[in-house]
Design a protein around this motif. Structure first.
Motif, PDB file in Angstrom:
ATOM      1  N   GLY A   7     -48.043 -12.620  29.097  1.00 29.15           N
ATOM      2  CA  GLY A   7     -47.477 -12.131  27.853  1.00 29.15           C
ATOM      3  C   GLY A   7     -46.906 -10.729  27.942  1.00 29.15           C
ATOM      4  O   GLY A   7     -46.158 -10.297  27.060  1.00 29.15           O
ATOM      5  N   VAL A   8     -47.236 -10.001  28.992  1.00 31.68           N
ATOM      6  CA  VAL A   8     -46.702  -8.643  29.175  1.00 31.68           C
ATOM      7  C   VAL A   8     -45.392  -8.737  29.945  1.00 31.68           C
ATOM      8  O   VAL A   8     -45.333  -9.317  31.042  1.00 31.68           O
ATOM      9  N   GLU A   9     -44.339  -8.163  29.379  1.00 27.89           N
ATOM     10  CA  GLU A   9     -43.046  -8.118  30.052  1.00 27.89           C
ATOM     11  C   GLU A   9     -42.629  -6.654  30.215  1.00 27.89           C
ATOM     12  O   GLU A   9     -42.835  -5.842  29.306  1.00 27.89           O
ATOM     13  N   LEU A  10     -42.055  -6.345  31.378  1.00 33.13           N
ATOM     14  CA  LEU A  10     -41.655  -4.972  31.684  1.00 33.13           C
ATOM     15  C   LEU A  10     -40.143  -4.822  31.677  1.00 33.13           C
ATOM     16  O   LEU A  10     -39.405  -5.743  32.075  1.00 33.13           O
ATOM     17  N   SER A  11     -39.695  -3.655  31.239  1.00 31.56           N
ATOM     18  CA  SER A  11     -38.284  -3.304  31.424  1.00 31.56           C
ATOM     19  C   SER A  11     -38.087  -2.651  32.791  1.00 31.56           C
ATOM     20  O   SER A  11     -37.046  -2.801  33.417  1.00 31.56           O
ATOM     21  N   ARG A  12     -39.118  -1.929  33.275  1.00 29.73           N
ATOM     22  CA  ARG A  12     -39.068  -1.371  34.630  1.00 29.73           C
ATOM     23  C   ARG A  12     -40.453  -0.826  34.972  1.00 29.73           C
ATOM     24  O   ARG A  12     -41.308  -0.653  34.094  1.00 29.73           O
ATOM     25  N   ALA A  13     -40.664  -0.554  36.253  1.00 28.26           N
ATOM     26  CA  ALA A  13     -41.883   0.090  36.731  1.00 28.26           C
ATOM     27  C   ALA A  13     -41.491   1.243  37.637  1.00 28.26           C
ATOM     28  O   ALA A  13     -40.526   1.137  38.417  1.00 28.26           O
ATOM     29  N   GLU A  14     -42.222   2.358  37.522  1.00 22.60           N
ATOM     30  CA  GLU A  14     -41.927   3.546  38.325  1.00 22.60           C
ATOM     31  C   GLU A  14     -43.175   3.993  39.068  1.00 22.60           C
ATOM     32  O   GLU A  14     -44.300   3.877  38.567  1.00 22.60           O
ATOM     33  N   GLY A  15     -42.945   4.543  40.263  1.00 17.49           N
ATOM     34  CA  GLY A  15     -44.024   5.185  40.993  1.00 17.49           C
ATOM     35  C   GLY A  15     -44.305   6.557  40.423  1.00 17.49           C
ATOM     36  O   GLY A  15     -43.650   7.025  39.476  1.00 17.49           O
ATOM     37  N   ALA A  16     -45.285   7.249  41.013  1.00 15.91           N
ATOM     38  CA  ALA A  16     -45.689   8.562  40.511  1.00 15.91           C
ATOM     39  C   ALA A  16     -44.546   9.552  40.505  1.00 15.91           C
ATOM     40  O   ALA A  16     -44.515  10.478  39.688  1.00 15.91           O
ATOM     41  N   ASP A  17     -43.591   9.394  41.409  1.00 19.67           N
ATOM     42  CA  ASP A  17     -42.458  10.324  41.517  1.00 19.67           C
ATOM     43  C   ASP A  17     -41.232   9.864  40.755  1.00 19.67           C
ATOM     44  O   ASP A  17     -40.194  10.527  40.790  1.00 19.67           O
ATOM     45  N   GLY A  18     -41.303   8.692  40.108  1.00 21.17           N
ATOM     46  CA  GLY A  18     -40.164   8.199  39.332  1.00 21.17           C
ATOM     47  C   GLY A  18     -39.293   7.200  40.063  1.00 21.17           C
ATOM     48  O   GLY A  18     -38.318   6.692  39.485  1.00 21.17           O
TER      49      GLY A  18
END
Length: 978
Positions: free
Chosen positions: A644-655
């Motif tokens: 049910g969780v959808e992402l627009s994007r994922a980033e690492g600690a530095d972006g």
């Protein structure tokens, strides 16, 4: 001498001959830097090139002890250093920083006339004067820096000029030489993704060109993967510069020139603008440093470029007010003033901490030196020495004048730093720093000083004595409570929650008062000029995760520690490297500003496998901050998103963008990952977390004006003959405590004081005088009396005696008093013998030396014998595991102890540890009354937090001044309340 005077940017400074042979150091002052010995403020001077000589001008008219020229750049191995000098006295001082962080100092005698050129030669051999690093006098190359120093005591007058020329490294191993380079400007290390403007590195070299192989470079990303390579363009002139094509995608990038040995970095992140979020702040500690003002301004522009609006620094009270009626705002060559003017120009708001008393306003204090042979390993104040200002009225007046002088940048001031510590206040009870803070606050309120007053400034959450600060009324005099935290992020919520519980339990009128975390860092191993990638990722993840945790818990301001390269012995806390280039920790923190600025905490995402997953949002987006700590064990390689969780994007600690395939989030590298949520089912968002309750409490707090009561009661009792700590004072063996207090009128009008004394049951004060007296404007009066514990006064952690005024002109001074936990004073509860503590097999070795644990049948005791090697911090704290639940309802522990040699013990401490892992786990250190060479009974109270039932291990031992120590323990008893 201080241990931190040789920091700053490091750049190449050598003129290369043919391979091997002598190596001539350039005389160009751009390749050296001036130091005025900032730890001894007052010296001024300049450094310039004249007639092929390095000319060092010194001016000691305003004080100071030395000036010098410090090289920029690591040096190759060499046999000896030779130079000629003109204008010095009978000797010149040479100081070097070796390859492992140890500073060595040498005195080089000079023959002949000071007006003539004289030869000096130095070989890098064992030093008699040294500090930092291994601290053993052995020089370990290659050297990081050398400094040529001139001391005021060696000169005939207050002003002089000394020249150096023909500075040569003889028989230098040039094959080993590696360049160091500095970003052209510090803020240029932060670029926008997709840009084409070359990244510039500043060199200082006399070489006309470089080979194609030497100009070859490569970029590697946050995880260490090579992502691009090429050849730099070299531009000669002014020492030379290297131009490199920048990385195009968001993220942190290491830059490496393999042949030149150059390592630098850039951060590519989306531009940010608008009003800074006041939560994000940075400790810079630049006032007492040696970085040139131009470099300071670069650092300030770097912070503002990343939308960080607050900085923290330090002011030296004694330098700025050297005499009662004289201020010197040009002290330290004007550095205090110039730095704050630069902060104002760049739009930074400043929090300053002041934690020293001027010489004219000090109590007598003596230091004890920890020596091994002729080596000074440490200095410690003698017990009972009061380090706070004697005259609080004058001190408050000084705080007021200094902070006003540095407006408009000056927005807040912290009163003292890390009280109840041996270093800064000699572990004094809380009423001492509380009285000073009250005096400053009242002065600010009466004069209309706009600076906020920030108090407590503890070295961790003040869980052991926060209730005592509240009992002293301190929260009514301050705008915010501050403390420091260097623990892992997962532990932080508990500290905030317990502090709020104490506010409730104490019926504080200021429950929910803002908390400022004014130092928060995670150090890395101090081996090189920048952190190793693995250490750097750990520091980065924790600094960011701690900010996320504190934000969720409602903390108002968070100062990451520390912007500049900054080492303490084997640890370094810097977020920029020694050349001023960013490290992963800086990249992660500045990216977090972009992620969380102006967003509110919404709750936690229920994500299996995550240690934390805080969700924040605004009217544009929601982001989940996933935390999986990198240490002490590696996290899982991936976590799976719930259905049910959808992402627009994922980033690492530095972006940098992270690939999420089949709902699997990569977690092995970063420690902190940002999940930008397209959809989040309500069932997966926990809005009723403990952090949410803390956040709402802070959010609902409504500030009110600080207390303006004109009189402050100041403790002046002599603690030399008493056992004391930050949690209170112990009656002497006769059950007496001699009390001396001073009533200070901070206002400009007379007030009438009618002394009041509120005593706990079982304590009397037969000689207390309640006779009223008048205090004129800014006048004070001393009152003395004796508190006596009667037979009715039993054993408890403390009972409060309060000294105030029936006329309401002050909030009372609260004194926490207790009796030694002893069977004869037990009125209720029970005693249990802990015989297993006398069995050697029940203990684990834990020591800086060779530790032998044995049973002494003659004295029916357990003995810990420790032999320390030369040059180490001499501590020995063997570990005893405690069965789960054994300390339920326990509140104290007592034992007989005998230490040899007793006069060589700096301190004896019991550590209560909430873990059974060797050398790990959160703990509280409890000072044990000083042992002697005879068998004597000693006892301490267990901490109120963490609660005794959570304690799984004791560490019991000593810090020693000597290389051999024996500690014997027997007849251990635990006190229980029921």
């Amino acid at each position: 001498m201080k241990k931190r005077i040789l920091f700053g940017a490091v750049v190449a400074v050598l003129v290369f001959p043919a391979i091997g042979g002598d190596l001539h150091l350039s005389n160009l002052p751009a390749l050296w830097r001036f130091t005025g010995g900032s730890e001894f403020p007052g010296a001024k001077g300049t450094l310039e090139n004249r007639d092929e000589a390095l000319c060092l001008a010194a001016d000691f008219s305003a004080g100071g002890r030395y000036v010098g020229a410090v090289s920029r750049g690591r040096l190759p191995q060499f046999r000896e250093l030779a130079f000629r000098v003109k204008g010095a006295g009978k000797q010149v001082t040479l100081r070097c920083l070796d390859g492992e962080g140890q500073t060595h100092q040498y005195t080089l005698p000079l023959a002949g006339n000071a007006g003539e050129w004289r030869q000096a030669v130095w070989k890098p051999e064992r030093s008699a004067s040294h500090w930092g690093g291994a601290n053993d006098g052995k020089v370990r190359g290659p050297l990081r820096e050398i400094a040529l120093l001139v001391h005021a005591a060696e000169l005939p007058g207050k002003k002089a000029e000394v020249r150096f020329r023909d500075i040569t490294l003889r028989e230098a191993e040039v094959r080993e030489w590696k360049f160091e380079a500095r970003p052209f400007r510090l803020e240029e290390s932060f670029i926008a993704p997709g840009g084409t403007e070359p990244f510039r590195l500043q060199l200082f070299s006399s070489r006309d060109d470089f080979t194609p192989e030497e100009l070859a470079y490569f970029w590697s990303d946050y995880a260490g993967k090579k992502v691009a390579s090429g050849r730099a363009e070299y531009r000669p002139g002014n020492g030379g510069s290297l131009l490199v094509a920048p990385p195009r995608e968001p993220g942190y990038y290491d830059l490496t020139f393999p042949e030149l040995g150059i390592r630098s970095a850039v951060v590519a992140d989306r531009p940010v603008s608008g009003e800074p979020d006041g939560f994000f702040a940075m400790d810079v500690a630049l006032s007492r440093g040696i970085a040139p003002l131009g470099e300071v301004e670069e650092m300030f522009r770097l912070l503002r470029k990343n939308n960080i609006g607050w900085i923290r620094d330090r002011l030296t009270f004694g330098a700025l007010q050297p005499e009662p009626d004289r201020f010197d705002f040009g002290a330290a060559a004007g550095r205090y003033r110039l730095l704050r003017e630069a902060a104002a120009r760049t739009g930074l708001r400043l929090l300053d901490v002041i934690h020293d008393a001027p010489n004219w306003n000090k109590y007598p204090a003596k230091l004890r030196e920890d020596r091994v042979g002729d080596k000074i390993a440490g200095r410690y104040y003698l017990r009972g020495n009061n380090l706070y200002p004697r005259d609080l009225i004058a001190a408050a007046r000084g705080f007021d004048a200094i902070t006003r002088r540095f407006l408009p940048a000056e927005k807040a001031v912290e009163v003292w730093n890390e009280p109840s510590s041996p270093t800064f206040d000699n572990s004094f009870p809380v009423e001492f720093v509380s009285a000073l803070t009250k005096a400053v606050s009242v002065r600010f309120s009466l004069t209309g000083n706009p600076a906020a007053v920030v108090g407590i400034v503890y070295s961790g959450p003040p869980l052991q004595n926060y209730d005592l600060y509240i009992a002293n009324g301190l929260l009514e005099y301050i705008d915010a409570v501050s403390y420091h935290d260097y623990q892992p992020a997962a532990t932080l919520e508990e500290g905030v929650a317990r502090l709020r519980e104490i506010e409730r339990e104490s019926s504080s009128p200021r429950i929910g008062i803002p908390y400022w975390i004014t130092e928060a860092g995670m150090p890395w191993a101090n081996r090189e000029l920048r952190a190793a990638p693995e250490d750097d990722r750990h520091s980065a993840s924790e600094i960011a995760a701690k900010a996320i945790e504190f934000r969720a818990c409602g903390v108002q301001r968070y100062f990451a520690f520390i912007c500049r390269y900054y080492s303490e012995l084997h640890k370094n806390f810097g977020m920029l490297d020694a050349n001023g280039a960013p490290m992963r920790s800086m990249a992660a923190y500045t990216h977090l500003v972009r992620v969380l600025a102006h967003k509110e905490y919404l709750g936690d995402l229920r994500l299996p496998g995550a240690v934390r997953c805080r969700v924040f949002g605004d009217d544009r987006e929601r982001v989940a901050c996933l935390y999986t700590p990198l240490r002490p064990v590696a996290p899982p390689a991936e976590l799976e998103l719930p259905e049910g969780v959808e992402l627009s994007r994922a980033e690492g600690a530095d972006g940098r963008r992270l690939a999420v395939e089949n709902k699997r989030i990569p977690t092995a590298v970063d420690g902190v990952v940002y999940l930008y949520l397209k959809t989040l089912p309500e069932r997966l968002l926990d809005r009723n977390t403990r952090a949410m309750a803390l956040c709402r409490l802070a959010r609902d707090y409504r500030p009110s004006p600080r207390c303006r009561k004109p009189v402050v009661v100041q403790p002046e009792y002599d603690l030399t003959e008493y056992f004391y700590s930050g949690t209170g004072i112990r009656f002497n063996p006769e059950g007496k405590f001699r009390c001396r207090v001073r009533y200070n009128n901070l206002s400009g009008r007379p007030v009438t004081v009618e002394p009041a004394l509120e005593l706990p049951p079982g304590v009397v004060a037969a000689d207390f005088s309640a006779a009223p007296f008048e205090l004129g404007p800014e006048e004070c009066r001393v009152l003395e009396f004796t508190l006596t514990a009667t037979d009715g006064f039993g054993v408890s952690r403390y009972a409060l005696a309060k000294v105030g005024d029936r006329n309401g002109n002050t909030t009372p001074l609260a004194i926490a008093l207790h009796r030694e936990p002893s069977p004869e004073y037990m009125k209720t509860g029970r005693l249990v013998e802990l015989n297993r503590m006398e069995e050697p097999s029940a203990w684990r070795k834990n020591s800086a030396g060779k530790l032998t644990i044995r049973r002494d049948e003659t004295e029916r005791a357990i003995e810990f014998q420790t032999s320390f090697p030369v040059g180490v911090d001499r501590w020995s704290y063997p570990e005893f595991l405690i069965p789960a639940g054994f300390l339920n309802d326990a509140f104290a522990i007592g034992f007989e102890v005998k230490v040899t040699p007793a006069d060589q013990i700096r301190q004896m401490v019991l550590m209560a540890v909430c873990s059974d892992a060797k050398e790990h786990g959160p703990y509280i250190s409890i000072t044990v009354p000083a042992p002697t060479g005879e068998w004597e009974y000693r006892s301490v109270f267990l901490p109120s937090h963490p609660r005794p039932e959570t304690i799984r291990m004791f560490r019991l031992g000593v810090n020693a001044f000597t290389q051999e120590v024996s500690v014997k323990i027997r007849n251990v008893k635990v006190f229980y309340s029921r």
